[in-house]
Write an enzyme that holds these catalytic residues in place. Structure first.
Site, PDB file in Angstrom:
ATOM      1  N   TYR B  97       0.897  -1.134  -0.039  1.00  0.00           N
ATOM      2  CA  TYR B  97       0.103  -0.216   0.056  1.00  0.00           C
ATOM      3  C   TYR B  97       0.983   1.083   0.081  1.00  0.00           C
ATOM      4  O   TYR B  97       0.504   2.346  -0.676  1.00  0.00           O
ATOM      5  CB  TYR B  97      -0.655   0.008   1.171  1.00  0.00           C
ATOM      6  N   GLU B 198      -1.835 -30.602   6.923  1.00  0.00           N
ATOM      7  CA  GLU B 198      -2.245 -29.698   5.810  1.00  0.00           C
ATOM      8  C   GLU B 198      -3.606 -28.903   5.920  1.00  0.00           C
ATOM      9  O   GLU B 198      -3.300 -27.777   6.135  1.00  0.00           O
ATOM     10  CB  GLU B 198      -2.538 -30.485   4.612  1.00  0.00           C
ATOM     11  N   ASP B 250      -3.701 -34.518   2.088  1.00  0.00           N
ATOM     12  CA  ASP B 250      -4.494 -35.242   1.162  1.00  0.00           C
ATOM     13  C   ASP B 250      -3.487 -36.180   0.406  1.00  0.00           C
ATOM     14  O   ASP B 250      -2.568 -35.715   0.208  1.00  0.00           O
ATOM     15  CB  ASP B 250      -5.364 -34.489   0.443  1.00  0.00           C
TER      16      ASP B 250
END
Lengths: 527, 369, 369, 527
Positions: B97, B198, B250
């Site tokens: 910014y 995860e 996964d």
């Protein structure tokens, strides 16, 4: 076999007059419906008028008027008046009332060629309204102005003179004034006729053309008094002979039996651009005895001669004298004015020939400006200064334009690109008598391609230059755009004044971008 | 031994001063930045980590293609130096910014136009990384903070700003790993291993049932692709306290890639591997062979997409996946074209994961590396 | 008075039993679901919140267009009922995975094809919302958890699982608001107001400098668009402890929309406004008029995009933005076409936000509502 | 004015023979280059052969052979032999050696119409190789077979008989066998000629056609012995008169002065489909005295009569007897075989007329199967059973096909759609003598449009049916696809067995989808 016998008994053979042939098959000449017929009538008359003036060194003054005689019944009149050479009174009936009769069966460029157009208009008027063609004409210096009303006897292909008058030519007027009353659809053909007149004015900037019709008035004043050189009558070019032509030329010698020329003499006398040396060299190459008498030549010899003449590649190009191209300057001027393009270039090719007919291809490319970007280049076609408006899809120019790989010339489709093609020839190979599409004769195709490619290379140079200039501009804009941020960052990092960095960047831009850019500009200009 | 603020400022200024000198001498200015592409990434076989190669790119101000990056690099450099001088700790988003300005200029067609110094945070982040590799200083050392996604829970006590925080007393919640874990003092660790998960959802479920208490371990999640602070936290636990690290994801190439990041680093950030990678991290699942081993119901199996297959083919080429175990798993995946989520294990009941799967994998050394 | 688990299971089963009865009677089965669109949303002027209107949609199994949604709704219903029966607390992501199956079928051309019961979480979330409105039970009451993004810090002590958590002793970190704040016991609150901050980065900076301690307030962030638990937490602090709520966002339509969500709810979730909305939330900035009032440097101003302008035009039509103050700000924005981020205030120094801007806005009542 | 005088002195007027006209303008007839000329020569000969057989009830046996005489020089021979009615020996020289001479200048449908095609081929051969046309012919029952070698005297438009022989016709052969030697590009025209032969076979399934050329042999055996009804010679239809036609018909009465017919008698005698009642009604409507003597009609009367005849809408349609369309069945069969489409429908319209000429439009639409999806429908054009291969862009069928809003007929472009159009007429209005594009005569345009729309409505019904069947299928697939999930969910929710729900769904599918689908199928089939 009895039924067959009966049928066969009814089978009759007969001949047909040319007038009857075209009466029955008027679509071939573009008279397929009231819209097309009106447009075609205006065209035929305007083109005759232009031929009757500019080919004889007269600056054209053409007046065209369409009136609605009976709008409900689609009955209109077309009147075209010119200041041309007029028609001798003894020829006028045939010129307007006999198919395949005229003064244009010569080896030179003219708008009309078939001796058919005006007769088709007269025929069409006659069959739709029954009204004769009205003609007023006077040749230069004629003491009288002659008026005729003419119909055509279709089965005999002969004019019927309905009336004939003469009056004193007190004002020494010369020219032709023709009026036809026919079935025509004005609202349907209005825009197309106006477009035709506009394009005609574009390709003939030396003409005054006035066009009046219900709701339309177009006046084009000539912008130059310079006329293109009028064409001269020429001889066929050896590259494009056929056996028939050889036979016709040989039979043209009056005292063939008594005083037959030699083959070499024949070549030099009858063909364009053939001198003694050229003739001798060719005959040697072709295996002919230069001294053989032409009356001794058999059909086999003629076949061989014709083939060898076509194969020989050392002929000089045909003379351009029978042709009357517009020239690069006038073409560019016209195109620039009509299309309001950013860049225009024109190419007038050297004369070439096909089938014994010399031709010149002229091409203009127009890019940018008010031209709208399109997927395929806009194509404006002209033949012997005639604008071609219909059947673009069947025209050889469209084929050539579509086969060009425009990417090679830095043109990315869709692009604001217009291609103007102009084919001048003693005989333009139209596909139909309607004179709208040019057939794909290989020689013409090649010339158009070369002309477009030459023009396209110039366009590429222009676009390259533009691109290079754009690169410098982009560089300048990019660097200066970030100058403030760069200077401020450096000022913070080094705790010094921003201004010293701004000035350093300014100097850098001056020496490394602007001066180099100027060099590029100069280099491009020198090319 | 961390660098002092003064040393850091001096080294950052050095980079900018070179450009300033070029400019004042009338030389077209440029920056030299080591290249952060796959091509310039080297696998350190001995340490099992990725390192940056020797290739450098010249970023020239007068080159239209690199002018903007040049400007952005200097702009970012000035922002970081300012913050350092003022002893401020901006996040990467703050820097984005702070440097996001609208430049108004006249384009080549004479039109007034506007352009942002950068359009999104990817651009400003990229120049931060450039400055890191060009100066050899990590962003954390420059005092730059970033969004911290990581959470930790278990028998660990840390000290921050003088407060002692006991991560075994967070209830249903957890302690969020702060942006710069190097500034955390690890007061006490009483655990046998670290379990890196995860998925936040699984982390929360294991926390809810107090798995860490039962198994005497620490639970960490980086919520998918881990950020630097989570990786740094795990690295510190392995390096400073010798805890074995287990990773649970996964059974799909995306999950395995996350393991790969914990273990060896991401290709785009290979220069930081030395401080962030965990070369001995053990993968406890889920693997493709688990589908058969644990008899996963067919309707829990998800068909692999073309993208999955492509990604797996890429993974097979990574040097740290060259082990027999990994090659076997990846080939099996490419053959079966099947993937499952951790949640698929719930087919054997909600407690299967925490009471059977994880303890068994660790105990029987069924993890792969 | 919260519903018991038994009551909840009974009401959920009721929905499915109706369909089962239709089917067994040979009637084409359907579900009736209240419509969750803007058209069916009503502004409750008195309570200043959005409510769902009376429109209902028939979801028929035999209608090709709604068959999949019908199946998804029943599938999700069965998953929720199962979890409730087993006293489990799945997250919405758990439910997504638990219901994500691959259906193999033969298509109209005789080809074998596969289809997922749902392709992404938007689909499964959507049917969860459908079940909420169809049964009148909120997902939190059904024991569904979801990712919780919110953080809180300040003089507040809560109890979770028996542990007392003091949010004033988190150091550089903070306490993450748990997925279901209704299960938190708020033991003690000693603060004058709640400051809700759009951006995590600003939250972290204010926490770092212990703004909450100085100003005696609570700091909350929902990290952008707030989730339900953050909104519920804020609502509880306002409702149960009467704390005024101030909202700080960027000066752009996106930030103002976030304020709008804290205050009145989102249109897509209007049915939960009664428990989540904070109708008296006060907006302390940043406003378009702040650009002039605080003399923001030109190069900190970002040009508004067409999308910003479109969004602002939409905001003007929202009933809760009909106040003079809001209409003035929105019109000014549409006229100036300029936006700024909170960080733009740092143009006046890093401490300007916390030492000047916020205290002044609150003290001088420069907030708008 | 002196220079102009000089130029004018050189200006000559002259007439031209039709042979010379076409010799000079051979492009008009499609002889623009060796590729096109070879293709055109084959066409002209094949079409003459088909006319000489099927029009007389003879099942055609056509043999076509192209040989390369001298490939280097592009010299080829074309030979076409048929089993037709032959040419009487006294007519043969004119039929092959005189432009605008023939037996087809009659009001009935035939492939050839211009009396020009074969002569152009002869002319072209003559000018490129000098070789005469070789003809062998015998009429049915002729005792002799006559052989000729013929050239054309171009300037006089007369045949030159190079040689003439006769031999005993022992085997009672009849037919015509023509051989031409010309400059032709075989490799360039090979595919086009093969395509032409293929399409010709498609539109004439009752013909045996053998085609041999270097590297090509195509043999099409007839698939039916049914010939279309041969056309009868007809009278002009009153809807399409013009003033010229009226004049010609009136002058056809031999004893006009002595025994002039009344206007009513004239109409009944000279026009197609006009009986006494029709004539009286028309004359009353048009404001003419039915008893006026036709020799008393002035040009103004004729103009009015022609206009009123064109305006009158109560005429009966013209008789179809001079026409010989293929018919819906044969057309569908041919199209299906060639295009291998999923769906074919054909429409043969009732006779209509334009400009006094009856015509019938036949159209086939083919959809799906092996047709490739294209942005615009594939168009296959035929006219009087002639396949049209060139100039598609200029053809009225292309215009009509492109103007159809195919969306209305459930056809979404790109679609696998082919449109076959066949125009039968006593005079097909070709745009050029090359016979490739049909002009946009409004009456024909309308008929093509109506025919296509009628066929398209059938296509839409087919596609609708397909769509409805597809809807049922989709519904079936969708519902059953989710059955397992739905049943399992309900089983869990209600704690009952999944099977009972699966069975309930099965029953539902049976009663609510499959039975309804069957009803839709039945409804569609009944239409």
């Amino acid at each position: 076999m009895t039924i067959l016998d009966e049928i066969l008994a009814l089978e009759e053979y007969k001949g047909l007059s040319p007038a009857e042939f075209f009466y029955r098959n008027r679509e071939i000449a573009g008279f397929s419906n009231p819209t097309r017929a009106l447009y075609q009538t205006v065209r035929e008359l305007v083109e005759n008028s232009l031929d009757a003036t500019e080919m004889f060194g007269i600056l054209p003054d053409i007046y065209v008027e369409v009136e609605e005689i009976n709008p409900k019944e689609n009955v209109v009149s077309v009147r075209v008046r010119d200041n041309g050479i007029g028609v001798p009174p003894e020829e006028a009936p045939n010129v307007f009332g006999r198919v395949f009769y005229g003064s244009k069966y010569k080896l030179r460029q003219s708008r009309g060629i078939f001796g058919l157009g005006v007769k088709m208009a007269v025929l069409y008027a006659q069959m739709t309204t029954g009204k004769p063609c009205e003609i007023r004409t006077a040749t230069p210096k004629s003491d009288y102005i002659y008026s005729f009303k003419i119909l055509i006897d279709i089965s005999k292909n002969k004019p019927i003179i309905v009336s004939k008058r003469k009056e004193k030519n007190t004002k020494r007027w010369h020219g032709t004034d023709v009026r036809l009353i026919l079935e025509g659809n004005w609202s349907g053909s209005k825009n197309r006729i106006a477009e035709y007149i506009k394009r005609t004015a574009m390709i003939a900037p030396y003409a005054n053309i006035t066009f009046r019709g219900p709701g339309v008035e177009l006046i084009f004043k000539r912008v130059t008094k310079k006329l293109p050189e009028p064409p001269e009558t020429g001889k066929p070019h050896p590259k494009g002979v056929d056996i028939e032509l050889l036979k016709q030329l040989i039979s043209g010698f009056k005292n063939l039996k008594e005083d037959p020329p030699t083959l070499q003499e024949f070549l030099v006398t009858c063909f364009d651009s053939v001198g003694t040396i050229t003739a001798r060299r060719f005959l040697e190459w072709a295996g002919f005895d230069p001294n053989v008498r032409i009356d001794k030549l058999r059909i086999r010899d003629l076949e061989k001669l014709a083939r060898r003449m076509k194969e020989y590649n050392e002929w000089r190009r045909p003379r351009a004298t029978p042709l009357s191209p517009l020239g690069e300057d006038l073409l560019m001027k016209g195109v620039k004015e009509i299309l309001k393009a950013e860049f225009v270039t024109a190419v007038t090719r050297k004369p070439a020939s096909y089938g014994g007919h010399p031709f010149i291809v002229e091409v203009a490319l127009a890019w940018g400006g008010e031209i709208k970007p399109m997927e395929r280049p806009l194509l404006l076609r002209f033949a012997n200064k005639i604008p071609l408006l219909y059947d673009e899809g069947a025209d050889v120019s469209r084929k050539v334009v579509d086969n060009i790989d425009w990417n090679q010339y830095k043109v990315k489709m869709p692009a604001p690109l217009a291609v103007v093609t102009h084919i001048c020839s003693t005989k333009v190979p139209f596909k139909g008598v309607g004179k709208e599409a040019i057939a794909d004769v290989p020689e013409i195709e090649k010339e158009i391609e070369n002309a477009i490619k030459e023009a396209a290379r110039r366009l590429r140079r222009y676009l390259s230059k533009k691109e290079k200039e754009m690169e410098v501009k982009v560089k300048y804009v990019t660097i200066t755009k970030y100058a403030d941020e760069v200077a401020r960052a450096l000022a913070i990092i080094t705790k010094r004044d921003k201004e010293i960095y701004l000035k350093a960047i300014e100097r850098l831009v001056e020496t490394r971008i602007l001066k180099r850019g100027a060099r590029i500009k100069a280099r491009v200009r020198r090319r | 031994m961390p660098l002092s603020d003064e040393e850091i400022i001096a080294r950052l200024e050095e980079l900018g001063k070179r450009v300033a000198e070029q400019l004042l001498k009338g030389i077209p200015p440029y920056l030299e930045i080591p290249v952060r592409t796959l091509k310039n990434t080297i696998w350190d076989e001995k340490n099992k980590i990725l390192r940056l190669g020797p290739a450098k790119a010249r970023r020239e101000y007068l080159d239209v293609k690199s002018a903007k990056k040049f400007m952005q690099t200097l702009l970012m450099l000035s922002l970081i130096i300012m913050a350092r001088r003022e002893k401020d700790y901006p996040t990467i988003r703050d820097l984005y910014y702070m440097g996001k300005h609208t430049i108004t200029y006249i384009d080549v067609y004479g039109r007034k136009r506007q352009e942002e110094t950068w359009d999104d945070q990817r651009e400003s982040n990229s120049v931060i990384e450039d400055i890191e590799v060009a100066t050899g200083i990590l962003r954390e050392e420059m005092g730059i903070m970033h969004d911290a996604k990581g959470k930790i829970v278990g028998n660990i006590v840390v000290r921050s700003k003088g407060y002692l925080i006991d991560c075994s007393k967070m209830g249903s919640g957890a302690y969020a790993i702060p942006p710069n874990p190097d500034r955390l003092e690890i007061v006490k660790v009483e655990a046998d291993y670290v379990l890196v998960i995860e998925k936040d959802a699984i982390f929360e479920r294991l926390n809810e049932e107090e798995f860490w208490k039962r198994e005497n371990c620490l639970l960490v999640t980086g919520k998918g692709q881990p950020d630097r602070s989570t990786r740094r936290m795990v690295r510190r636990l392995w390096e400073e306290f010798g805890l074995p690290v287990y990773v649970l994801t996964d059974a799909d190439p995306y999950g395995w890639y996350i393991y790969s990041v914990y273990r060896s680093g991401s290709i785009s950030l290979s220069y930081e591997s030395e401080k962030l990678a965990c070369p001995e991290a053990r993968f406890i699942g889920v693997t493709t062979s688990d589908i058969k081993r644990y008899n996963i119901p067919r309707n829990y199996i998800i068909a692999a997409t073309d993208r999955d297959l492509k990604r797996a083919t890429e993974l097979m080429k990574y040097p740290w996946f060259k082990s027999d175990a990994w090659q076997y798993e990846l080939k099996l995946f490419l053959k079966k074209k099947e993937k499952i989520e951790i949640e698929a294990l719930s087919g054997h009941g909600f407690k299967f994961l925490s009471y059977t799967y994880i303890p068994e994998k660790i105990e029987k050394k069924l993890w792969i590396i």
